[in-house]
Structures are given as C-alpha cells and as structure tokens.
Design a protein around this motif. Structure first.
Motif, PDB file in Angstrom:
ATOM      1  N   GLN A   1       0.852  -1.183   0.000  1.00  0.00           N
ATOM      2  CA  GLN A   1       0.000   0.000   0.000  1.00  0.00           C
ATOM      3  C   GLN A   1       0.889   1.234   0.000  1.00  0.00           C
ATOM      4  O   GLN A   1       1.822   1.347   0.759  1.00  0.00           O
ATOM      5  N   HIS A   2       0.587   2.171  -0.872  1.00  0.00           N
ATOM      6  CA  HIS A   2       1.362   3.403  -0.983  1.00  0.00           C
ATOM      7  C   HIS A   2       0.805   4.470  -0.050  1.00  0.00           C
ATOM      8  O   HIS A   2      -0.387   4.506   0.220  1.00  0.00           O
ATOM      9  N   MET A   3       1.667   5.320   0.434  1.00  0.00           N
ATOM     10  CA  MET A   3       1.243   6.437   1.269  1.00  0.00           C
ATOM     11  C   MET A   3       1.124   7.675   0.390  1.00  0.00           C
ATOM     12  O   MET A   3       1.987   7.943  -0.431  1.00  0.00           O
ATOM     13  N   TYR A   4       0.037   8.420   0.563  1.00  0.00           N
ATOM     14  CA  TYR A   4      -0.200   9.614  -0.220  1.00  0.00           C
ATOM     15  C   TYR A   4      -0.137  10.819   0.688  1.00  0.00           C
ATOM     16  O   TYR A   4      -0.329  10.720   1.892  1.00  0.00           O
ATOM     17  N   TYR A  37      -7.485   0.180  -6.180  1.00  0.00           N
ATOM     18  CA  TYR A  37      -7.465   1.620  -5.937  1.00  0.00           C
ATOM     19  C   TYR A  37      -8.899   2.074  -5.698  1.00  0.00           C
ATOM     20  O   TYR A  37      -9.781   1.823  -6.519  1.00  0.00           O
ATOM     21  N   SER A  38      -9.160   2.739  -4.578  1.00  0.00           N
ATOM     22  CA  SER A  38     -10.550   3.016  -4.205  1.00  0.00           C
ATOM     23  C   SER A  38     -11.091   4.365  -4.677  1.00  0.00           C
ATOM     24  O   SER A  38     -12.287   4.477  -4.941  1.00  0.00           O
ATOM     25  N   ASN A  39     -10.273   5.386  -4.787  1.00  0.00           N
ATOM     26  CA  ASN A  39     -10.780   6.726  -5.089  1.00  0.00           C
ATOM     27  C   ASN A  39     -10.858   6.931  -6.608  1.00  0.00           C
ATOM     28  O   ASN A  39     -10.022   7.593  -7.208  1.00  0.00           O
ATOM     29  N   LYS A  40     -11.892   6.330  -7.204  1.00  0.00           N
ATOM     30  CA  LYS A  40     -12.025   6.368  -8.654  1.00  0.00           C
ATOM     31  C   LYS A  40     -13.484   6.495  -9.047  1.00  0.00           C
ATOM     32  O   LYS A  40     -14.382   6.183  -8.268  1.00  0.00           O
ATOM     33  N   GLU A  41     -13.702   6.977 -10.244  1.00  0.00           N
ATOM     34  CA  GLU A  41     -15.025   6.969 -10.855  1.00  0.00           C
ATOM     35  C   GLU A  41     -14.863   6.461 -12.275  1.00  0.00           C
ATOM     36  O   GLU A  41     -13.823   6.660 -12.902  1.00  0.00           O
ATOM     37  N   HIS A  42     -15.885   5.764 -12.746  1.00  0.00           N
ATOM     38  CA  HIS A  42     -15.870   5.236 -14.108  1.00  0.00           C
ATOM     39  C   HIS A  42     -17.107   5.760 -14.816  1.00  0.00           C
ATOM     40  O   HIS A  42     -18.226   5.577 -14.343  1.00  0.00           O
ATOM     41  N   LYS A 101      -3.372  -3.645 -10.835  1.00  0.00           N
ATOM     42  CA  LYS A 101      -2.750  -2.605 -10.018  1.00  0.00           C
ATOM     43  C   LYS A 101      -2.407  -1.352 -10.822  1.00  0.00           C
ATOM     44  O   LYS A 101      -1.685  -0.478 -10.353  1.00  0.00           O
ATOM     45  N   ALA A 102      -2.949  -1.232 -12.015  1.00  0.00           N
ATOM     46  CA  ALA A 102      -2.595  -0.115 -12.902  1.00  0.00           C
ATOM     47  C   ALA A 102      -2.856   1.246 -12.266  1.00  0.00           C
ATOM     48  O   ALA A 102      -1.976   2.109 -12.252  1.00  0.00           O
ATOM     49  N   LEU A 103      -4.046   1.457 -11.714  1.00  0.00           N
ATOM     50  CA  LEU A 103      -4.372   2.779 -11.167  1.00  0.00           C
ATOM     51  C   LEU A 103      -3.550   3.102  -9.928  1.00  0.00           C
ATOM     52  O   LEU A 103      -3.132   4.240  -9.731  1.00  0.00           O
ATOM     53  N   THR A 104      -3.295   2.109  -9.095  1.00  0.00           N
ATOM     54  CA  THR A 104      -2.456   2.326  -7.909  1.00  0.00           C
ATOM     55  C   THR A 104      -1.052   2.757  -8.317  1.00  0.00           C
ATOM     56  O   THR A 104      -0.504   3.719  -7.764  1.00  0.00           O
ATOM     57  N   GLU A 105      -0.483   2.069  -9.260  1.00  0.00           N
ATOM     58  CA  GLU A 105       0.881   2.389  -9.696  1.00  0.00           C
ATOM     59  C   GLU A 105       0.950   3.761 -10.367  1.00  0.00           C
ATOM     60  O   GLU A 105       1.885   4.529 -10.124  1.00  0.00           O
TER      61      GLU A 105
END
Length: 181
Positions: A1-4, A37-42, A101-105
């Motif tokens: 998990q990355h830190m933002y 990745y949770s903070n997304k909209e499609h 994991k594309a959006l996370t990366e």
C-alpha cells in the motif's frame, strides 16, 4: 500500500467511450471495478447503442452511464471530461482493460512526481490471448501539446500516428485546463 500526501489518494476519473460494445464492455468495466485503488469513478459515454451495451452497463453499481447520440469517439471523450471530477483523467476504450494494479501504480507515480502533468505505464497489445506488442512506461512520452486542438478538445490529432493505444496513461486535470485556454 502506498502512502499519499495528507493520506488522500488523488481521485481518478476513467472515461470509456462506447458504441455497440456488448462483446467487450463487461471486461473493460470489470478491469476498472477490480482495481485495488478506491478513489475512482468510471464514466461510460455511450453513443446510443442498439445492442446490449447499456443493458450490460446497468448491471453495475457505482458506474455512471450516459447513453445519447454523439458525434463519435472524440465527442464522447469531451462529454466525459465535462462530467468527470477526478484530479487524474484516464481514457479506457471499451475493448481495452487495465491490469489489476494499474491505477495504484499510476497514482503513486503521480504523487511522487507532482510536477508531472501526465503519467504512464506499460501497455500490452493482446491478440488471440497472446501478447503481440509490449511498450515500456519509461522514457520520454511522445504526447505533446501539439496533439491537442487550440481549445483543448480531444480530436483526431490526439491519436498517435503508430496506432498504439493509450491504455496506461493518466492526464492531470491541470494539464487539461491548460490545454483549454
């Protein structure tokens, strides 16, 4: 998990233009839905399909679908831009998919390099379940301001001459704003 920064992930808006895409649309939707990745909209911008595309899309929660006549893929993309509110914007064709994991990366690369206005990853072109081309997400990107119209709308000039898909690329909302003025 990355830190933002401030613990908040930048919101990512994924825009998928579609027209009569029943054969592939489910795979595209699932590839966004199943991101870690949770903070997304499609947002699906459908050109008033006559097949089962809209019916398939209606089976998913947390998916915005606009189905109305349009003037092609670039009109659909611009409609999606107007309706999106993410800090980062991605374009996923209805017959393309993201790896898990594309959006996370991509978000991590953006947060680590906030002076960047565009981030990209690798892209694999798959035919008959076989990878037939792989591009690397390293080095200088060929996307330039010259590829967009003077009003910042996406147009035919935005397509790369070699036909390579833009699947692993996110643009910052700031870049889009700069291109519009």
């Amino acid at each position: 998990q990355h830190m933002y920064m401030n613990g908040a992930e930048p919101k990512i808006s994924i825009i998928t233009p579609s027209f009569n895409s029943e054969k592939y649309i489910r795979q595209a939707i699932e590839s966004v839905k199943n991101q870690d990745y949770s903070n997304k909209e499609h947002i699906i911008i459908d050109g008033n399909s006559t097949d089962r595309t809209v019916e398939i899309c209606s089976q998913y929660e947390n998916l915005r679908v606009i189905s109305e006549p349009d003037n092609g893929i670039y009109d659909a993309l611009n409609k999606g831009l107007e309706r999106s509110d993410g800090e980062l914007i991605g374009w996923l064709n209805s017959d393309d998919v993201y790896t898990s994991k594309a959006l996370t990366e991509l978000a991590h690369a953006y947060v680590q390099n906030q002076e960047c206005k565009l981030v990209r990853g690798s892209c694999e072109v798959v035919s008959n379940s076989r990878v037939c081309h792989r591009s690397k997400g390293e080095g200088k990107d060929r996307v330039g301001l010259r590829e967009c119209s003077s009003r910042g709308k996406i147009d035919k000039g935005s397509m790369r001459k070699d036909g390579t898909r833009r699947g692993g690329r996110l643009l910052s909302r700031g870049l889009i704003g700069e291109l519009r003025y």
